[in-house]
Enzyme design. Structure first.
Site, mmCIF file in Angstrom:
data_model
loop_
_atom_site.group_PDB
_atom_site.id
_atom_site.type_symbol
_atom_site.label_atom_id
_atom_site.label_comp_id
_atom_site.label_asym_id
_atom_site.label_seq_id
_atom_site.Cartn_x
_atom_site.Cartn_y
_atom_site.Cartn_z
ATOM 1 N N LYS A 153 1.004 -1.127 0.053
ATOM 2 C CA LYS A 153 0.051 0.220 0.204
ATOM 3 C C LYS A 153 0.793 1.228 -0.103
ATOM 4 O O LYS A 153 1.342 1.658 0.800
ATOM 5 C CB LYS A 153 -0.912 0.140 1.126
ATOM 6 C CG LYS A 153 -2.093 0.996 1.060
ATOM 7 C CD LYS A 153 -2.715 1.236 2.316
ATOM 8 C CE LYS A 153 -2.085 2.459 3.039
ATOM 9 N NZ LYS A 153 -1.841 3.725 2.730
ATOM 10 N N CYS B 80 12.646 10.841 8.144
ATOM 11 C CA CYS B 80 12.832 10.237 9.626
ATOM 12 C C CYS B 80 14.127 10.550 10.330
ATOM 13 O O CYS B 80 14.205 10.137 11.561
ATOM 14 C CB CYS B 80 12.789 8.638 9.388
ATOM 15 S SG CYS B 80 13.860 7.714 8.184
ATOM 16 N N GLU C 201 8.761 14.609 17.002
ATOM 17 C CA GLU C 201 9.233 14.549 15.840
ATOM 18 C C GLU C 201 8.240 15.725 15.166
ATOM 19 O O GLU C 201 6.974 15.653 14.987
ATOM 20 C CB GLU C 201 8.872 13.549 15.269
ATOM 21 C CG GLU C 201 9.189 13.303 13.834
ATOM 22 C CD GLU C 201 9.477 11.836 13.289
ATOM 23 O OE1 GLU C 201 8.363 11.048 13.459
ATOM 24 O OE2 GLU C 201 10.423 11.570 12.467
ATOM 25 N N GLU D 18 10.158 0.597 10.517
ATOM 26 C CA GLU D 18 10.986 1.615 10.367
ATOM 27 C C GLU D 18 10.022 2.995 10.844
ATOM 28 O O GLU D 18 9.525 3.520 10.097
ATOM 29 C CB GLU D 18 11.624 1.924 9.318
ATOM 30 C CG GLU D 18 13.125 2.593 9.025
ATOM 31 C CD GLU D 18 12.876 4.042 8.717
ATOM 32 O OE1 GLU D 18 12.739 4.876 9.819
ATOM 33 O OE2 GLU D 18 12.942 4.457 7.682
#
Ligand code: NAI
Ligand code: MG
Length: 488
Positions: free
Chosen positions: A182, A291, A388, A257
């Site tokens: 996806k 990231c 974040e 991840e």
């Protein structure tokens, strides 16, 4: 060359080497983040489509299928063929990515190259995956086989759509698995086009299936499907936890991840301009939607003021604008949600007492552009130093001693990446050993390479992608023991 209006060729779900409508007939819009306007509608996959895709992937994994009967070297050749087609269509792919994701055209070209290189790296692995003979007790021939895990579910984000696809297709296909993927709802277009290239390259039907759609529907259906043996995910910590819990119902293997709040420690023995340049590239790359972004810039007190001055200059010099514009380094954020979230963090930074040195505001009146933003006098307790942000926001934090910097760098639930800039070898080694992070860079940053494992400590993830370890995620080990007439 760059084309701001590339023809949109693939907008449907890809199952069994065919582009099809959703069972429900539903579609969803994909948006151009530079304008906020719709590019096109894309078929919206849900559980019924996932069921069909898994069925196709399962059939393609049957022991008598073309894929399972194929030589391992032939799988490698198919991957190479795919990269040749990507090279042929490099400018089309890059244009499509800039349009759908908003990244500057030059960065999109860089991503296509990165994706081809990742696929080439794993193409080389296809016929080098092997078990071993084992000196077992008793008169036995004992050996291990490395076998593909089967149908794998792969869920990827929008920040590096092609690269994340390549990082997941490469090892899965080299290992001999079949795929149900996806793409992120924000960026389905390049993934769908790459499926048409995979078909053209000659991958058998059902080996690769692509399900554009949303996380809680299509993504969840992949995570809970009993015939999906493994799920690989890149994205937020929050969704990583949801996927791991969903995968528990059928005990799928899981690799994750996830995000980070990566520290970059700048010692006072360095050239300030060089260090500021490393930090600038480390945090503003891909509009901060990275990231491993170095979002906590720890700077030693002796050079703190000079560093802030240089960092501010660099941020202000960054060219923001339409991704297809000449010399543009910085495009829009991916969507309205991320845009709003980032501006919210900037407000929090100001409110909690950090000093805004550059940026902090929207650019223009349409699209999701934010000026590269620098905060100085940031302290560890501030929200912008803890969460974040996934946007172009640099937080510059002062430290005194390396020991103290290590403690503070590790005082987070994340552990994806870290960096240090210093001329002192002992400091570099002490930091590299002590920091809790899956990747550590010394006197550089963002130096990700296909041959080395990549992944996170703590809540930044589980498992390692890329390198030899990246293949292991897609393999089972079988021990075979055969009785012999005697030991010798
Ligand atoms: P997200 O984690 O929601 O999306 C990533 C992928 O997961 C997308 O394909 C999405 O459709 C899918 N997904 C969402 N919910 C799901 C569910 N319940 N089951 C299965 N799949 C699901 O990330 P989002 O919302 O786009 O961004 C939020 C934050 O996540 C960002 O601000 C950033 O902090 C972080 N993030 C980290 C990334 C990384 O590279 N590690 C990439 C993208 C986002
Ligand atoms: Mg989300």
């Amino acid at each position: 060359m760059a084309n701001p209006n590339p023809e949109i060729k693939c907008t449907k779900i890809f199952i069994n080497n065919e582009f099809v409508n959703a069972v429900s007939g539903k579609t969803f819009p994909t948006i151009n983040p530079s304008t906020g306007k719709k590019i096109c509608d894309v078929a919206e996959a849900d559980k019924a489509d996932v069921d069909l895709a898994v069925k196709a992937a399962k059939a393609a994994f049957d022991r008598k299928s073309a894929w399972r009967q194929m030589d391992a070297s032939a799988r490698g050749k198919l991957l190479i063929k795919l990269t040749e087609l990507m090279e042929r269509d490099l400018h089309y792919l890059a244009s499509l990515e800039s349009l759908d994701n908003g990244k500057p055209y030059a960065s999109a070209v860089f991503d296509v190259h990165g994706s081809m290189n990742a696929l080439r790296y794993y193409a080389g692995w296809a016929d080098k995956i092997s078990g071993e003979t084992v000196p077992s007790d008793g008169p036995h021939l004992t050996y291990t086989r490395k076998e593909p895990v089967g149908v794998v579910g792969q869920i990827v984000p929008w920040n590096y759509p092609m690269l994340m696809l390549a990082w997941k297709w490469g090892p899965a296909l080299a290992a001999g698995c079949t795929i149900v993927m996806k793409p992120a709802e924000q960026t389905p277009l390049t993934a769908l086009y790459l499926c048409s290239l995979a078909k053209e390259a000659g991958f058998p039907a059902g080996v690769i299936n692509m399900l554009p759609g949303y996380g809680p529907t299509a993504g969840n259906a992949i995570s809970i499907h009993p015939d999906v043996r493994k799920v690989a995910f890149t994205g937020s910590v929050e969704v990583g936890k949801i996927i791991m819990a969903a995968a528990a119902s059928t005990l799928k293997k899981v690799s994750l991840e996830l995000g980070g709040k990566s520290p970059l420690v700048i010692c006072e023995d360095v050239d300030v301009d060089e260090a500021a340049q490393i930090a600038y590239a480390g945090v503003f790359e891909n509009m901060g939607q990275c990231c491993i972004a170095a979002t906590r810039t720890f700077v030693q007190e002796g050079i703190y003021d000079a560093f802030v001055k240089k960092a501010t200059e660099l941020a202000k010099s960054r060219k923001v604008g339409n991704p297809f514009g000449q010399g543009v380094q910085h495009g829009p954020q991916i969507d309205e949600t991320q845009f709003g979230k980032i501006l919210g963090y900037i407000e929090k930074g100001k409110k909690e007492g950090a000093s805004l040195e550059a940026g902090g505001i929207r650019v223009g009146a349409e699209g999701y552009f934010i000026e590269p933003t620098v905060f100085a006098n940031v302290t560890d307790e501030m929200t912008i130093a803890k969460e974040e942000i996934f946007g172009p926001v640099q937080s510059i934090i002062k430290f005194k001693t390396l020991d103290e910097a290590i403690e503070r760098a590790n005082a987070t639930t994340f552990g994806l990446a870290a960096g240090i800039v210093t001329k002192n070898l002992n400091n570099a080694l002490t930091f590299s050993n002590a920091v809790e992070a899956g990747s550590v860079w010394v006197n550089t940053y963002l130096a990700v390479t296909n041959q080395a494992p990549f992944g996170g400590y703590k809540q930044s993830g589980i498992g390692r992608e890329m390198g030899k370890e990246g293949i292991e995620l897609y393999l089972e080990t079988k021990t075979v023991c055969i009785k012999l007439p005697s030991k010798v």
